[in-house]
Design a protein around this motif. Structure first.
Motif, mmCIF file in Angstrom:
data_model
loop_
_atom_site.group_PDB
_atom_site.id
_atom_site.type_symbol
_atom_site.label_atom_id
_atom_site.label_comp_id
_atom_site.label_asym_id
_atom_site.label_seq_id
_atom_site.Cartn_x
_atom_site.Cartn_y
_atom_site.Cartn_z
ATOM 1 N N THR A 152 -3.451 5.672 1.900
ATOM 2 C CA THR A 152 -2.704 5.430 0.543
ATOM 3 C C THR A 152 -2.236 6.805 -0.859
ATOM 4 O O THR A 152 -1.734 5.871 -1.699
ATOM 5 C CB THR A 152 -3.029 4.186 0.208
ATOM 6 N N THR A 181 0.768 1.012 5.083
ATOM 7 C CA THR A 181 -0.033 2.101 5.032
ATOM 8 C C THR A 181 -1.233 1.033 5.940
ATOM 9 O O THR A 181 -2.388 1.702 6.018
ATOM 10 C CB THR A 181 -1.136 2.620 3.846
ATOM 11 N N ASP A 182 -1.072 0.321 6.490
ATOM 12 C CA ASP A 182 -2.026 -0.859 6.829
ATOM 13 C C ASP A 182 -2.192 -0.685 8.700
ATOM 14 O O ASP A 182 -1.336 -1.067 10.074
ATOM 15 C CB ASP A 182 -2.258 -2.154 7.185
ATOM 16 N N GLY A 228 0.729 -0.746 -0.163
ATOM 17 C CA GLY A 228 -0.160 0.006 -0.334
ATOM 18 C C GLY A 228 0.753 0.925 -0.108
ATOM 19 O O GLY A 228 0.119 2.689 -0.282
#
Length: 106
Positions: free
Chosen positions: A76, A53-54, A8
């Motif tokens: 993201t 980006t998690d 991401g």
């Protein structure tokens, strides 16, 4: 510092991190690897930092006793990350082994 971007993380961010060696999960052939395995593989391969980006990572993984630092970007969106790229660079410079940081990007 060796930095790994997960799927991401926008690859163009690497331009702002030119003082470091940056690879992507895709470039490593790890694009389908799940988070826990990705962290383990990155540590085994000597990466110092995972940029992801998690935003749920800390709830999904046991991050204790990790040697890799983890930086979580809150979006993201490349235009938003690009606007905050200098801030990302500053945060990266301050991270140490095993650190976990979430960077809120407006």
């Amino acid at each position: 510092m060796r930095i790994l971007f997960d799927q991401g993380t926008p690859a163009p961010l690497r331009r702002w991190l030119s003082a470091h060696q940056v690879s992507t999960a895709y470039e490593q052939g790890w694009s389908t690897v799940t988070n826990g395995d990705l962290i383990r593989l990155a540590e085994q391969q000597g990466y110092d930092l995972l940029i992801t980006t998690d935003t749920n990572l800390r709830y999904q993984q046991n991050l204790e006793d990790r040697t890799i630092a983890i930086l979580v970007l809150s979006t993201t969106s490349w235009p938003r990350i690009k606007a905050a790229a200098d801030q990302v660079v500053d945060v990266v410079a301050d991270l140490a082994s095993g650190d976990y940081c979430e960077l809120r990007i407006p």
